[in-house]
Design an enzyme around this catalytic site. Structure first.
Site, short mmCIF file in Angstrom:
data_model
loop_
_atom_site.label_atom_id
_atom_site.label_comp_id
_atom_site.label_asym_id
_atom_site.label_seq_id
_atom_site.Cartn_x
_atom_site.Cartn_y
_atom_site.Cartn_z
N GLY A 59 0.60 -1.01 0.23
CA GLY A 59 -0.31 0.00 0.10
C GLY A 59 1.24 1.36 -0.72
CB THR A 94 4.54 -10.47 -0.55
OG1 THR A 94 3.92 -8.72 -1.22
CG2 THR A 94 5.59 -10.61 -0.69
CG ASN A 121 10.98 -8.99 -4.65
OD1 ASN A 121 12.02 -8.22 -4.61
ND2 ASN A 121 10.68 -8.63 -3.40
CG ASN A 144 17.19 -4.55 -1.35
OD1 ASN A 144 16.65 -4.72 -1.77
ND2 ASN A 144 17.03 -4.96 0.27
CD GLU A 170 24.88 11.12 -22.92
OE1 GLU A 170 25.41 10.08 -23.48
OE2 GLU A 170 25.12 11.86 -22.46
#
Length: 364
Positions: A59, A94, A121, A144, A170
């Site tokens: 959310g 999830t 993920n 990550n 660019e």
């Protein structure tokens, strides 16, 4: 690394509800965010743009993320915005209402980002497991670290010196053929653990081939199902232009890498002399050279059609919709966002087919 004054946190969460993140909780915190951004931008001599990181399944990422992008467009209209957006994966979920949040959020990503790099993920889990990293049970930290390598490669040329430096605007110029067609795939090579790096030959042609492999893509989407419109290759470390040109020439001869017929060149290359750095004790090996590819491929539409399909199944029964309406959303916003995505899928179809026969009526 981050000044504590610039860290903004809230007391409540958006409960996986886009409307809550966008209207209820978001409204209270967004002015504070923009105020901090304004302070930072006042200190800049030449503000180039914004990098926005969010996930659209929950959310807060979807709702507050969209709200922030909309407000940045109002306050800093001409500045470019690059989004790094984590989309729901095909198998790993999830939240039940992910499809709603993603569709509602993509609606504003379409309008308010100039380039959006799609990540998911599951694809990154697979890279951790299957590649030479052999991480049996990857955590978010592992994921990550991989994503951060891509982001770091994108901004190296702003930070270090190189033969062919590429600045943020660019990317936009070279990758986005039409304003709406700005959702990118990314890949990075070499993804290799320290233990294996010693006996691997990681030459420029090898890492260049690796980033075009479907299994290297950071979103679950097969580039062989689509055509490339453009791609940006950012090399860093011990790389010379001659090697890059040779590697690109080889890629062009491959049957698996297909370009749309209206974009004959399609490659933008950047070289930076700063070799990639790694987190001490991390999973990735310290290597002499690496490459990051951001590509615009029509196969990205797969990501959207997957989410749309799930959205339709739930929306046909109006399941969970009352939670959104209860937080001040109108039901019309659902169908509006869904139609926008349907139009986007159609745009991608037309772009892939252009040149075979000209589409009637020019939308752009």
């Amino acid at each position: 690394l981050f000044h504590p004054e610039q860290l903004i946190s809230g007391k409540e969460d958006a409960a996986n509800n886009f409307a809550r993140g966008h209207y209820t909780v978001g409204k209270e915190i967004v002015d504070l965010c923009l105020d901090r951004v304004r302070k930072l931008s006042d200190n800049c001599t030449g503000l180039q743009g914004f990098l926005v990181f969010n996930a659209v399944g929950g959310g807060t990422g979807s709702g507050l993320g969209s709200l922030l992008l909309e407000r940045l467009s109002v306050d800093y209209g001409k500045k470019s915005k690059l989004g790094f957006t984590i989309y729901p994966s095909p198998q790993v979920s999830t939240a039940v209402v992910e499809p709603y949040n993603s569709v509602l959020s993509t609606h504003s990503l379409l309008e308010h980002t100039d380039v959006a790099v799609l990540l998911d993920n599951e694809a990154i889990y697979d890279i951790c497991r299957r590649s030479l990293l052999d991480i049996e049970r990857p955590t978010y930290t592992n994921l990550n670290r991989l994503v951060s390598q891509i982001i770091s490669s994108l901004t190296t040329s702003l930070r270090f010196d190189g033969a062919l430096n590429v600045d943020v605007t660019e990317f936009q110029t070279n990758l986005v053929p039409y304003p709406r067609i700005h959702f990118m795939l990314s890949s990075y090579a070499p993804v290799i653990s320290a233990a294996k790096a010693y006996h691997e030959q990681l030459s420029v042609p090898e890492i260049t081939n690796a980033v075009f492999e479907p299994s290297s893509m950071m979103a679950k989407c097969d580039p062989r199902h689509g055509k490339y419109m453009a791609c940006c290759l950012m090399y860093r470390g011990d790389v010379v232009p001659k090697d890059v040109n040779a590697a690109v020439a080889t890629i062009k001869t491959k049957r698996t890498v297909q370009f749309v017929d209206w974009c004959p060149t399609g490659f933008k290359c950047g070289i930076n002399y700063q070799p990639p750095s790694v987190v001490p004790g991390g999973d990735l090996a310290k290597v002499q050279r690496a490459v990051c590819m951001i590509s615009n491929n029509t196969a990205v539409a797969e990501v959207f059609s997957r989410i749309d399909h799930k959205f339709d199944l739930m929306y046909a029964k109006l399941a969970f919709v009352h939670w959104y309406v209860g937080e001040g959303m109108e039901e019309g916003e659902f169908s509006e966002a869904r139609e926008d995505l349907a139009a986007l899928e159609k745009d991608y179809e037309e772009v892939a087919a252009e040149g075979v026969d000209e589409p009637e009526g020019d939308d752009y």
